[in-house]
Design a protein around this motif. Structure first.
Motif, mmCIF file in Angstrom:
data_model
loop_
_atom_site.group_PDB
_atom_site.id
_atom_site.type_symbol
_atom_site.label_atom_id
_atom_site.label_comp_id
_atom_site.label_asym_id
_atom_site.label_seq_id
_atom_site.Cartn_x
_atom_site.Cartn_y
_atom_site.Cartn_z
ATOM 1 N N ARG A 97 0.865 -1.193 0.000
ATOM 2 C CA ARG A 97 0.000 0.000 0.000
ATOM 3 C C ARG A 97 0.892 1.230 0.000
ATOM 4 O O ARG A 97 1.777 1.361 0.840
ATOM 5 N N GLY A 98 0.694 2.090 -0.987
ATOM 6 C CA GLY A 98 1.480 3.315 -1.070
ATOM 7 C C GLY A 98 2.963 3.057 -1.219
ATOM 8 O O GLY A 98 3.773 3.826 -0.719
ATOM 9 N N GLY A 99 3.324 1.957 -1.872
ATOM 10 C CA GLY A 99 4.729 1.624 -2.080
ATOM 11 C C GLY A 99 5.409 0.973 -0.882
ATOM 12 O O GLY A 99 6.601 0.679 -0.924
ATOM 13 N N VAL A 100 4.653 0.739 0.193
ATOM 14 C CA VAL A 100 5.214 0.142 1.401
ATOM 15 C C VAL A 100 4.689 -1.293 1.526
ATOM 16 O O VAL A 100 3.474 -1.508 1.489
ATOM 17 N N PRO A 101 5.587 -2.272 1.671
ATOM 18 C CA PRO A 101 5.120 -3.650 1.833
ATOM 19 C C PRO A 101 4.174 -3.773 3.025
ATOM 20 O O PRO A 101 4.436 -3.228 4.099
ATOM 21 N N GLY A 102 3.059 -4.463 2.778
ATOM 22 C CA GLY A 102 2.072 -4.655 3.840
ATOM 23 C C GLY A 102 2.208 -6.028 4.465
ATOM 24 O O GLY A 102 2.588 -6.166 5.614
ATOM 25 N N SER A 103 1.930 -7.046 3.684
ATOM 26 C CA SER A 103 2.043 -8.404 4.203
ATOM 27 C C SER A 103 2.304 -9.369 3.056
ATOM 28 O O SER A 103 2.018 -9.071 1.902
ATOM 29 N N THR A 104 2.857 -10.495 3.421
ATOM 30 C CA THR A 104 2.984 -11.617 2.495
ATOM 31 C C THR A 104 2.053 -12.680 3.022
ATOM 32 O O THR A 104 2.076 -12.993 4.215
ATOM 33 N N ARG A 105 1.222 -13.214 2.127
ATOM 34 C CA ARG A 105 0.242 -14.220 2.534
ATOM 35 C C ARG A 105 0.481 -15.506 1.770
ATOM 36 O O ARG A 105 0.660 -15.488 0.558
ATOM 37 N N VAL A 106 0.486 -16.586 2.505
ATOM 38 C CA VAL A 106 0.647 -17.908 1.912
ATOM 39 C C VAL A 106 -0.635 -18.673 2.193
ATOM 40 O O VAL A 106 -1.043 -18.819 3.353
ATOM 41 N N TYR A 107 -1.293 -19.115 1.127
ATOM 42 C CA TYR A 107 -2.525 -19.897 1.233
ATOM 43 C C TYR A 107 -2.186 -21.341 0.905
ATOM 44 O O TYR A 107 -1.663 -21.627 -0.168
ATOM 45 N N THR A 108 -2.504 -22.244 1.843
ATOM 46 C CA THR A 108 -2.222 -23.657 1.652
ATOM 47 C C THR A 108 -3.533 -24.432 1.685
ATOM 48 O O THR A 108 -4.275 -24.381 2.675
ATOM 49 N N LEU A 109 -3.798 -25.132 0.598
ATOM 50 C CA LEU A 109 -5.027 -25.888 0.435
ATOM 51 C C LEU A 109 -4.867 -27.279 1.044
ATOM 52 O O LEU A 109 -3.840 -27.938 0.839
ATOM 53 N N SER A 110 -5.877 -27.723 1.780
ATOM 54 C CA SER A 110 -5.831 -29.055 2.398
ATOM 55 C C SER A 110 -5.947 -30.141 1.324
ATOM 56 O O SER A 110 -6.466 -29.895 0.231
ATOM 57 N N PRO A 111 -5.480 -31.361 1.617
ATOM 58 C CA PRO A 111 -5.555 -32.451 0.638
ATOM 59 C C PRO A 111 -6.984 -32.764 0.174
ATOM 60 O O PRO A 111 -7.192 -33.155 -0.968
ATOM 61 N N ASP A 112 -7.999 -32.540 1.058
ATOM 62 C CA ASP A 112 -9.382 -32.815 0.652
ATOM 63 C C ASP A 112 -10.042 -31.623 -0.038
ATOM 64 O O ASP A 112 -11.203 -31.679 -0.409
#
Length: 160
Positions: free
Chosen positions: A117-132
């Motif tokens: 946001r506004g050139g400033v890193p906000g967050s890194t998000r990792v989404y991991t899907l379950s096997p089912d």
């Protein structure tokens, strides 16, 4: 000769069926996901009423993302983007924490997204899907106001 048009029609139908059966670039991640807001590390009176994320295929093999948050007062906030899955920055529309995002899928069950946001890193998000393919874990890595890194984990269930 009358059989030739019928053969062409059958060939077209077979190819059309194969094209429709081609797997999505984002695979089983596609769909709508709802956060378990009861597990959010926020005092109950301040917790959002609902948090949903929708992932969908967009034209050209891109990822369409829409995040919707209904806050404690019932106000709806959102963010949406359409991103290449190659780490290229794209604009984010809406009123949540980011105005730019970049995404990649290093594995079929993992999506990594960087928010700015506004050139400033906000967050890194990792989404991991379950096997089912029925649950999704979001790990968000942030930097606090004190400059120290911290992580949060959120649980999502498939809505559709």
């Amino acid at each position: 000769m009358k059989r030739l048009p019928a053969l062409w029609l059958c060939t077209l139908l077979v190819h059309a069926g194969l094209a429709q059966a081609e797997p999505s670039r984002i695979g089983a991640l596609a769909g709508q996901w709802a956060a378990d807001v009861s597990r959010l590390p926020i005092p109950e009176p301040m917790r959002p009423k609902r948090v949903t994320i929708t992932f969908a295929d967009a034209e050209g093999g891109r990822l369409a993302t829409r995040v919707e948050v209904v806050d404690a007062s019932g106000h709806v906030l959102f963010a949406e983007s359409v991103a290449e899955l190659n780490g290229t920055a794209v604009p984010v529309k809406g009123d949540l924490e980011a105005d730019m995002a970049a995404a990649s899928m290093p594995a079929p069950n993992v999506l990594v997204m960087q928010l700015v946001r506004g050139g400033v890193p906000g967050s890194t998000r990792v989404y991991t899907l379950s096997p089912d393919h029925q649950s999704l874990v979001e790990t968000a890595a942030n930097v606090g106001d004190d400059g120290r890194p911290f992580m949060r984990t959120h649980q999502f269930s498939r809505v559709r």
